[in-house]
Scaffold this motif. Structure first.
Motif, short mmCIF file in Angstrom:
data_model
loop_
_atom_site.label_atom_id
_atom_site.label_comp_id
_atom_site.label_asym_id
_atom_site.label_seq_id
_atom_site.Cartn_x
_atom_site.Cartn_y
_atom_site.Cartn_z
N VAL A 198 17.32 5.54 1.41
CA VAL A 198 18.42 5.91 0.53
C VAL A 198 18.49 7.42 0.37
CG1 VAL A 198 17.00 5.68 -1.56
CG2 VAL A 198 19.49 5.49 -1.72
N LEU A 199 17.33 8.09 0.37
CA LEU A 199 17.33 9.54 0.28
C LEU A 199 17.78 10.15 1.59
CD1 LEU A 199 14.00 10.10 -1.68
CD2 LEU A 199 16.34 10.03 -2.57
N ALA A 200 17.35 9.55 2.69
CA ALA A 200 17.77 10.07 3.99
C ALA A 200 19.28 9.95 4.16
CB ALA A 200 17.05 9.30 5.11
N LYS A 201 19.83 8.86 3.65
CA LYS A 201 21.27 8.65 3.76
C LYS A 201 22.04 9.72 2.99
CE LYS A 201 24.76 5.04 3.13
NZ LYS A 201 25.00 3.63 2.77
N GLU A 202 21.52 10.12 1.85
CA GLU A 202 22.19 11.13 1.04
C GLU A 202 22.08 12.52 1.67
OE1 GLU A 202 23.82 8.64 -1.62
OE2 GLU A 202 24.02 10.82 -1.66
N SER A 203 21.12 12.71 2.58
CA SER A 203 20.87 14.04 3.10
C SER A 203 21.71 14.39 4.32
CB SER A 203 19.38 14.19 3.46
OG SER A 203 19.07 13.36 4.56
N LYS A 245 -4.79 8.39 7.73
CA LYS A 245 -4.05 8.94 6.59
C LYS A 245 -2.77 8.15 6.39
CE LYS A 245 -1.96 13.28 4.90
NZ LYS A 245 -1.71 14.71 5.23
N VAL A 246 -2.54 7.74 5.14
CA VAL A 246 -1.28 7.11 4.77
C VAL A 246 -0.50 8.14 3.96
CG1 VAL A 246 -0.16 5.18 3.62
CG2 VAL A 246 -2.40 4.86 4.68
N GLN A 247 0.66 8.49 4.43
CA GLN A 247 1.46 9.50 3.75
C GLN A 247 2.87 8.98 3.50
OE1 GLN A 247 1.35 12.81 6.48
NE2 GLN A 247 3.02 12.02 7.74
N ALA A 248 3.57 9.67 2.63
CA ALA A 248 4.92 9.25 2.26
C ALA A 248 5.91 9.62 3.36
CB ALA A 248 5.33 9.89 0.95
N VAL A 249 6.93 8.80 3.48
CA VAL A 249 8.07 9.13 4.35
C VAL A 249 9.32 9.13 3.49
CG1 VAL A 249 7.03 8.17 6.42
CG2 VAL A 249 8.43 6.71 4.97
N LYS A 250 10.33 9.81 3.97
CA LYS A 250 11.57 9.87 3.22
C LYS A 250 12.21 8.49 3.18
CE LYS A 250 13.86 13.61 3.62
NZ LYS A 250 14.73 14.72 4.10
N LEU A 266 0.85 -1.18 0.00
CA LEU A 266 0.00 0.00 0.00
C LEU A 266 0.89 1.24 0.00
CD1 LEU A 266 -2.82 1.32 0.33
CD2 LEU A 266 -2.52 1.09 2.80
N PHE A 267 0.69 2.10 -0.99
CA PHE A 267 1.46 3.34 -1.11
C PHE A 267 2.96 3.04 -1.25
CE2 PHE A 267 1.85 7.95 0.36
CZ PHE A 267 1.08 8.43 -0.68
N SER A 268 3.26 1.97 -1.97
CA SER A 268 4.63 1.48 -2.06
C SER A 268 5.54 2.48 -2.77
CB SER A 268 4.64 0.15 -2.82
OG SER A 268 5.94 -0.32 -3.01
N LEU A 269 6.64 2.84 -2.12
CA LEU A 269 7.67 3.72 -2.70
C LEU A 269 7.12 5.06 -3.16
CD1 LEU A 269 9.64 1.05 -4.79
CD2 LEU A 269 10.06 1.79 -2.43
N ALA A 270 6.03 5.50 -2.55
CA ALA A 270 5.44 6.78 -2.91
C ALA A 270 6.28 7.92 -2.34
CB ALA A 270 4.02 6.88 -2.39
N SER A 271 6.34 9.02 -3.08
CA SER A 271 7.10 10.18 -2.61
C SER A 271 6.22 11.39 -2.37
CB SER A 271 8.18 10.54 -3.64
OG SER A 271 7.59 10.86 -4.90
N ASN A 315 4.95 0.04 2.29
CA ASN A 315 6.33 -0.07 1.80
C ASN A 315 6.80 1.34 1.48
OD1 ASN A 315 8.78 -0.74 0.71
ND2 ASN A 315 7.95 -1.69 -1.15
N GLY A 316 7.26 2.03 2.51
CA GLY A 316 7.73 3.40 2.31
C GLY A 316 6.74 4.45 2.74
#
Length: 477
Positions: A459-464, A451-456, A377-382, A401-402
């Motif tokens: 891999v993006l968090a690691k780059e930040s 509410k289902v919302q995106a999280v960082k 549900l909401f897999s890899l959503a940004s 998933n994400g």
């Protein structure tokens, strides 16, 4: 067609062959005993499938049976049609309908059909009344809903068959075109507003299909379409180009794949189930489906307003971006809003409302076993969000998933409330009495919706963050 078989099935499924929860495959067994035969159906797990009970045999050779007090009822319906109070007439019909049999139902719908013969204004109103009987859910009493729908749809087709042909020379609001008269297509004359396309004999796709004919008609100036008699023809609404606001297409029968794909402004209402790949790369506009939709609904969609009365199959809204606003009253089988990239819904972005409901045999709204049965549900959503009606908190983090599940804020409720109001207007699904009522008790929206919302993503968090903060050596390229 073999008249021993009805035109509408008792039950329909959105199913996947590889699912561990739903029966994507079915077995039918004929058993012979004592000189007679019986047919049974089971899903792939061996669970027997039962059809709803009720009167189903439509004796079309017999005359319809007049109702007791039928003249009084018809007079009331006729007055309401004359006054354009069509929804009032609809509620009068469904209030009395549980006491009828199919013969009496045929008498009523035949009388409504006769009202359409007065003029085109009455035709449109009678058609609207029969369309409500086709679209909405209500108690059919001792009759099977499938047989009720067959009766109603027969009268709808009869009314549309009676529309004057485009080459008749007769004045009127509506004009009908068919395969044999397709070469007669022309611009609308003064007073003509609705092009009725009888699609029975058109090919499913290609240069001679009915969808291409509708595009030509739009280019000639037609903006209101009724397409009926469909047998799986595809691509309705496609190809009209940009900025098509003010165009409306009503679709009756069994429409095919890719309906409403790429539309930019026009509206389509589907008075039946939809098929696969609806609304792909849709930019703007509106779609209403009085049933279910199939696979990859709204793949790559960028915007628009969509209302689905039933379920969506796998991977709806995959790779959708921009600001799509979608209400699905049933559920989605899997991968809902995978790779959703629809920004912040509270700042002009997109969202999906998933209500997780269905209708019982009496036409009442009930909860599905779970609002979302699948995974990813909401897999890899940004971006974007899913507003999930889940009063019993059945959806768990392992199905994501994400994404993350959070409480609704007042701003979230203010955002989706107008869409739920329109959903109520279209389908009769009450916000107060259906969506916010749980086991007979009215609840606050915060107790019902999540509410289902995106999280960082990791891999993006690691780059930040810096290598020192991450706790490992990293070399700059």
């Amino acid at each position: 067609e073999d008249k021993r078989f009805r035109l509408v099935a008792d039950r329909y499924w959105n199913a996947r062959g590889g699912s561990h929860t739903d029966g994507g495959a079915f077995s039918f067994t004929v058993q012979r005993e004592n000189g007679s035969s019986s047919l049974s159906c089971a899903d792939k797990f061996g669970k027997q499938i039962f059809a709803p009970k009720g009167e189903w045999r439509i004796n079309i050779e017999d005359d319809p049976i007049p109702l007791d007090r039928g003249t009084e009822i018809i007079k009331q319906i006729e007055q309401e049609i004359d006054a354009a109070s069509i929804e009032k007439a609809f509620f009068h019909v469904i209030e009395a309908l549980p006491l009828w049999n199919l013969g009496r139902l045929r008498w009523i719908t035949d009388q409504i059909q006769q009202m359409a013969e007065k003029d085109d204004t009455n035709l449109e109103r009678a058609l609207y009344l029969l369309t409500l009987l086709n679209d909405r859910r209500y108690d059919c009493g001792k009759m099977k809903r499938s047989s009720v729908l067959q009766v109603v749809r027969t009268n709808i087709d009869n009314i549309l068959d009676s529309v004057s042909p485009i080459d008749s020379g007769q004045p009127g609001i509506l004009k009908r075109i068919a395969w044999e008269t397709r070469q007669k297509l022309r611009s609308p004359d003064i007073g003509e507003a609705v092009l009725v396309i009888q699609s029975r004999d058109f090919p499913p796709e290609g240069v001679d299909c009915d969808a291409r004919l509708a595009v030509k008609a739009y280019q000639m100036g037609w903006k209101r379409f009724i397409i009926y008699g469909l047998k799986g023809q595809r691509f309705h609404g496609c190809g009209c180009g940009p900025n098509t606001h003010g165009v409306r297409i009503d679709v009756y029968g069994t429409s095919g794949d890719y309906l409403a794909s790429g539309i930019d402004g026009l509206e389509i209402q589907v008075h039946n189930n939809g098929q696969d790949q609806l609304c792909q790369i849709m930019k703007n506009g509106r779609l209403v489906v009085y049933g279910d939709v199939g696979q990859t609904f709204m793949y790559g969609g960028k915007g628009g307003e969509i209302y689905i009365m039933g379920n969506a199959a796998g991977r709806p809204l995959i790779n959708a971006v921009g600001r799509p606003r979608v209400v699905i009253n049933g559920t989605s089988l899997d991968y809902l809003a995978e790779s959703f990239m629809a920004g912040n819904p509270l700042n002009g972005g997109g969202f999906v409302v998933l209500n997780g409901i269905e209708f019982n045999e009496e036409g009442n709204v009930i909860d599905q076993p779970t609002p979302y049965p699948g995974s990813n549900l909401f897999s890899l959503a940004s971006g974007g969000a899913i507003y999930l009606r889940d009063p019993f908190r059945k959806v768990i983090d392992d199905q994501l998933n994400g994404g993350e599940i959070v409480d609704l804020s007042p701003a979230d409720w203010d955002l989706i409330f107008p869409y739920l109001q329109e959903n109520e207007n279209l389908f009769g699904i009450s916000i107060e009495n259906d969506l916010l009522t749980v086991k007979g008790e009215k609840k606050n929206y915060t107790d019902v919706f999540r509410k289902v919302q995106a999280v960082k993503l990791d891999v993006l968090a690691k780059e930040s963050i810096t290598p020192e903060e991450w706790g490992e050596d990293r070399q700059e390229e």
